[in-house]
Design an enzyme around this catalytic site. Structure first.
Site: not given
Ligand code: ATP
Ligand code: LTN
Length: 345
Positions: A121, A204, A207
């Site tokens: 990040k 991955k 969001k």
């Molecule tokens: P950001 O992009 O804002 O960092 P994010 O999409 O990575 O957000 P988080 O809020 O960081 O989402 O994660 C919330 C939950 O979703 C965590 O348990 C994380 O491990 C899971 N998660 C996030 N992205 C993935 C993914 N691509 N596949 C599986 N699990 C995920």
């Protein structure tokens, strides 16, 4: 942890959270939410909307506020039962910030600089511009988990390292000040722990990625879901098998999504698609996603239109969470040697 008579009878606990940093996608659902719905029957569960974590990157204030309610409604729409599980907003329970400060003073900087999520990040920001909060992020996550004497943390694969840091911090505190914290275990789903971006199958799904064909959001209408999946990146081959070849990551990702939504075995899925083309696979994946999300979407629209319901659930959740978090914080403060404020119990 000191055992009280009540503790001996209690169910093991889980704690987890999602940041209201954008719309939730199928990675959040398959990596986190779907497991939460299952485990809430066997564990005393705390599911948090982690707004303090969200502001480690810039957020628009109105979007953050609306997004916090949206995430709460999605927890419930996915099947979290607020009578069974405690659902609350992190900033509503100040003990989270307070314990994070204390744990931060026990965290060697080297441990924090090593975190891969921080490195990823921070690399996306201008050099020197990334906030101290971004570096501190896993310490706050450790505070979240440790306040509740959590036994297990259901998360996607990307959070494993943060749970390991939490364990290290808990052990360090217990070693210096005597047993206070339970050492938590990470709980990662067998299928869906790492869903990749549809347009970037080697990174991955996230969001905060802006491109239109990157993620399927939980509230996307069926046609949009179909369009995104039909456009997903694959390769020039034709064989439909699970594999860990980076060049074939797109097909593997589609199969993984199919598996996580249907709970079918890998063999059964490979047999189903043997001899078929990628177009056929994409159509089938789109249908299981559309059908898998349909009940969640229907419940979401009911809940979000019920005036005041979500806010009531969150108010009760914060009250209940504080009854566990505050005594833990108090014990920590005593062990550290903070002078008790006169008149406070
Ligand atoms: P950001 O992009 O804002 O960092 P994010 O999409 O990575 O957000 P988080 O809020 O960081 O989402 O994660 C919330 C939950 O979703 C965590 O348990 C994380 O491990 C899971 N998660 C996030 N992205 C993935 C993914 N691509 N596949 C599986 N699990 C995920
Ligand atoms: N960092 C987590 C969100 C999170 C979390 C937690 C997960 C914050 N506090 C405590 C489990 C337990 C993420 O998924 N990005």
């Amino acid at each position: 942890m000191p055992i009280t008579p009540n503790d001996q009878k209690r169910l093991p606990r889980v704690f987890s959270g999602i940041q209201p940093s954008g719309h939730l996608h199928i990675g959040n659902y398959l990596g986190a939410l779907k497991q939460w719905v299952k485990v809430q029957h066997d564990y005393e569960s705390f599911f948090c909307i982690v707004d303090l974590h969200a502001i480690t990157l810039p957020q628009d204030p109105q979007a953050l506020c609306a997004g916090t309610r949206e995430v709460a409604a999605l927890y419930l729409a996915a099947g979290i039962d607020p009578q069974k599980s405690t659902v609350f907003v992190q900033s509503h329970v100040p003990a989270h910030s307070e314990l994070a400060w204390i744990l931060g003073c026990l965290s060697p900087l080297g441990w924090l600089y090593r975190m891969t999520q921080y490195k990823d990040k921070a690399a996306k920001q201008q050099a020197e511009a990334s906030s101290a909060g971004l570096l501190f992020y896993p310490v706050l996550m450790a505070a979240d988990i440790l306040l509740y004497h959590t036994n297990a943390v259901p998360v996607g694969e990307d959070q494993r390292q943060h749970v390991e840091l939490t364990r290290d911090l808990a052990q360090r505190f217990n070693h210096i000040y005597g047993e206070v914290f339970t050492i938590p275990e990470v709980m990662i789903p067998l299928a869906g722990a790492r869903i990749m971006g549809l347009d970037t199958p080697n990174a991955k799904m996230s969001k905060s990625e802006n491109s239109e064909y990157h993620a399927v959001f939980l509230l996307d209408p069926p046609d949009k879901i179909r369009k995104k999946i039909m456009r997903s990146v694959t390769d020039s081959g034709s064989e439909i098998t699970f594999n860990d070849d980076p060049a074939r990551a797109g097909v593997n990702n589609l199969l993984t999504i199919y598996q996580a939504f249907t709970d079918e075995s890998k063999e059964a899925i490979e047999n189903r698609f043997a001899g078929k083309g990628y177009g056929h696979l994409k159509k089938a994946v789109a249908e299981v996603v559309v059908e898998g999300l349909r009940p969640l979407q229907e419940r979401y629209h009911q809940l979000i239109n019920e005036n005041g319901y979500i806010d009531d659930v969150l108010a009760q959740g914060a009250e209940r969470a504080a009854t566990i978090a505050n005594p833990t914080l108090k014990l920590v403060q005593e062990r550290i040697g903070f002078l008790k404020a006169r008149g406070k119990t």
